[in-house]
Motif scaffolding. Structure first.
Motif, PDB file in Angstrom:
ATOM      1  N   ILE A  38     -22.709  -9.880  -0.629  1.00 29.87           N
ATOM      2  CA  ILE A  38     -21.916  -9.758   0.591  1.00 29.87           C
ATOM      3  C   ILE A  38     -20.427  -9.786   0.270  1.00 29.87           C
ATOM      4  N   HIS A  39     -19.680  -8.935   0.976  1.00 29.49           N
ATOM      5  CA  HIS A  39     -18.214  -9.061   0.990  1.00 29.49           C
ATOM      6  C   HIS A  39     -17.782  -9.058   2.449  1.00 29.49           C
ATOM      7  N   VAL A  40     -16.925 -10.007   2.797  1.00 27.70           N
ATOM      8  CA  VAL A  40     -16.446 -10.099   4.175  1.00 27.70           C
ATOM      9  C   VAL A  40     -15.004  -9.595   4.228  1.00 27.70           C
ATOM     10  N   LEU A  41     -14.791  -8.645   5.130  1.00 26.50           N
ATOM     11  CA  LEU A  41     -13.448  -8.093   5.310  1.00 26.50           C
ATOM     12  C   LEU A  41     -12.671  -9.032   6.224  1.00 26.50           C
ATOM     13  N   ASP A  42     -11.859  -9.871   5.615  1.00 28.88           N
ATOM     14  CA  ASP A  42     -11.058 -10.791   6.431  1.00 28.88           C
ATOM     15  C   ASP A  42      -9.607 -10.359   6.453  1.00 28.88           C
ATOM     16  N   ASN A  43      -9.263  -9.467   5.564  1.00 31.99           N
ATOM     17  CA  ASN A  43      -7.924  -8.860   5.608  1.00 31.99           C
ATOM     18  C   ASN A  43      -8.014  -7.517   4.907  1.00 31.99           C
ATOM     19  N   ILE A  44      -7.201  -6.602   5.345  1.00 32.45           N
ATOM     20  CA  ILE A  44      -7.179  -5.296   4.691  1.00 32.45           C
ATOM     21  C   ILE A  44      -5.950  -5.289   3.786  1.00 32.45           C
ATOM     22  N   PRO A  45      -6.135  -5.033   2.491  1.00 33.63           N
ATOM     23  CA  PRO A  45      -4.979  -5.044   1.588  1.00 33.63           C
ATOM     24  C   PRO A  45      -3.974  -3.957   1.961  1.00 33.63           C
ATOM     25  N   MET A  46      -2.706  -4.313   1.960  1.00 34.13           N
ATOM     26  CA  MET A  46      -1.655  -3.365   2.332  1.00 34.13           C
ATOM     27  C   MET A  46      -1.006  -2.796   1.065  1.00 34.13           C
ATOM     28  N   PRO A  47      -0.740  -1.485   1.042  1.00 37.49           N
ATOM     29  CA  PRO A  47      -0.128  -0.890  -0.146  1.00 37.49           C
ATOM     30  C   PRO A  47       1.337  -1.282  -0.298  1.00 37.49           C
ATOM     31  N   ASP A  48       1.735  -1.604  -1.528  1.00 40.20           N
ATOM     32  CA  ASP A  48       3.149  -1.907  -1.803  1.00 40.20           C
ATOM     33  C   ASP A  48       3.885  -0.618  -2.147  1.00 40.20           C
ATOM     34  N   THR A  49       5.111  -0.502  -1.725  1.00 40.31           N
ATOM     35  CA  THR A  49       5.937   0.651  -2.102  1.00 40.31           C
ATOM     36  C   THR A  49       7.247   0.097  -2.662  1.00 40.31           C
ATOM     37  N   ALA A  50       8.101   1.010  -3.109  1.00 43.85           N
ATOM     38  CA  ALA A  50       9.396   0.597  -3.661  1.00 43.85           C
ATOM     39  C   ALA A  50      10.210  -0.149  -2.598  1.00 43.85           C
ATOM     40  N   TYR A  51       9.904   0.090  -1.336  1.00 40.17           N
ATOM     41  CA  TYR A  51      10.678  -0.535  -0.252  1.00 40.17           C
ATOM     42  C   TYR A  51       9.967  -1.734   0.354  1.00 40.17           C
ATOM     43  N   GLY A  52       8.881  -2.143  -0.249  1.00 39.98           N
ATOM     44  CA  GLY A  52       8.172  -3.305   0.291  1.00 39.98           C
ATOM     45  C   GLY A  52       6.775  -2.906   0.732  1.00 39.98           C
ATOM     46  N   GLU A  95     -16.631 -17.625   5.450  1.00 40.85           N
ATOM     47  CA  GLU A  95     -17.716 -18.629   5.437  1.00 40.85           C
ATOM     48  C   GLU A  95     -18.689 -18.452   6.598  1.00 40.85           C
ATOM     49  N   VAL A  96     -18.160 -18.036   7.752  1.00 43.60           N
ATOM     50  CA  VAL A  96     -19.017 -17.856   8.934  1.00 43.60           C
ATOM     51  C   VAL A  96     -20.000 -16.709   8.696  1.00 43.60           C
ATOM     52  N   GLU A  97     -19.487 -15.601   8.183  1.00 42.03           N
ATOM     53  CA  GLU A  97     -20.340 -14.419   7.989  1.00 42.03           C
ATOM     54  C   GLU A  97     -21.330 -14.611   6.845  1.00 42.03           C
ATOM     55  N   ILE A  98     -20.889 -15.300   5.803  1.00 42.16           N
ATOM     56  CA  ILE A  98     -21.805 -15.548   4.668  1.00 42.16           C
ATOM     57  C   ILE A  98     -23.003 -16.374   5.158  1.00 42.16           C
ATOM     58  N   ILE A 101     -25.244 -14.199   7.617  1.00 41.96           N
ATOM     59  CA  ILE A 101     -26.095 -13.215   6.931  1.00 41.96           C
ATOM     60  C   ILE A 101     -27.182 -13.930   6.116  1.00 41.96           C
ATOM     61  N   ALA A 102     -26.830 -15.061   5.512  1.00 50.00           N
ATOM     62  CA  ALA A 102     -27.824 -15.815   4.721  1.00 50.00           C
ATOM     63  C   ALA A 102     -29.006 -16.202   5.612  1.00 50.00           C
ATOM     64  N   SER A 103     -28.702 -16.662   6.808  1.00 46.83           N
ATOM     65  CA  SER A 103     -29.799 -17.102   7.671  1.00 46.83           C
ATOM     66  C   SER A 103     -30.552 -15.892   8.237  1.00 46.83           C
TER      67      SER A 103
END
Ligand code: AMP
Length: 157
Positions: A38-52, A95-98, A101-103
């Motif tokens: 299982i992987h839980v999407l709790d945040n979506i990684p944001m791309p870094d650029t030269a400007y932040g 932790e909630v989703e893990i 799904i386990a149960s």
């Protein structure tokens, strides 16, 4: 029945996942148990650029990011020979989703990594301790070491 039959491995897509994954695979083989991931999407990684850091607002970008997360999970599944039915990608609080799904999947052993935090970080809680305290089944917390050389551990036997 004392042997584990269905293990659920929680991965956060960090470098140290490989260590936990390797142990989970060996354990599942030893017990001849089914292994789900299982992987839980709790945040979506944001791309870094030269400007932040740019926060993507259009749906195409969000879909691309989601596709990236899917690919990472499918890659781990491929490496371990796990069918996509046993790979769970869900939104929510890890932790909630893990635990949910386990149960739902009648899992009898959840496997997580543990950073072994101390002091304030420990008080603030972690996914590992959340799962450990609230799961209905056994939980194996594998200690994650800083600076672990993942590639050496994954070298073929
Ligand atoms: P933490 O205690 O939050 O540092 O996380 C340690 C372990 O919790 C990781 O090694 C994973 O097993 C699990 N974990 C943390 N975040 C996630 C996530 N987003 N999805 C699935 N498992 C996670």
């Amino acid at each position: 029945m004392t042997d584990y039959q269905h293990m659920l491995l929680a991965v956060e897509f960090s470098e140290q996942d490989q260590f936990v994954t390797l142990k989970a695979e060996r354990l599942a083989t030893l017990f001849n148990a089914k292994l789900s991931i299982i992987h839980v999407l709790d945040n979506i990684p944001m791309p870094d650029t030269a400007y932040g850091t740019i926060i993507p607002l259009d749906t195409d970008t969000m879909n691309e990011l989601l596709e990236g997360e899917k690919k990472k999970l499918l890659n781990i599944g491929d490496q371990l020979g796990i069918h996509s039915d046993s790979l769970k990608l869900v939104w929510g609080k890890p932790e909630v989703e893990i635990i949910r799904i386990a149960s739902q999947e009648s899992v009898d052993l959840v496997i997580v990594g543990s950073h072994g935090r101390h002091g304030l970080a420990l008080l603030l809680g972690s996914t590992a301790s959340g799962v450990l305290h609230h799961a209905q089944c056994d939980v194996l917390a594998i200690r994650l070491e800083d600076g672990w050389a993942g590639s050496a551990m994954l070298a073929p036997a």
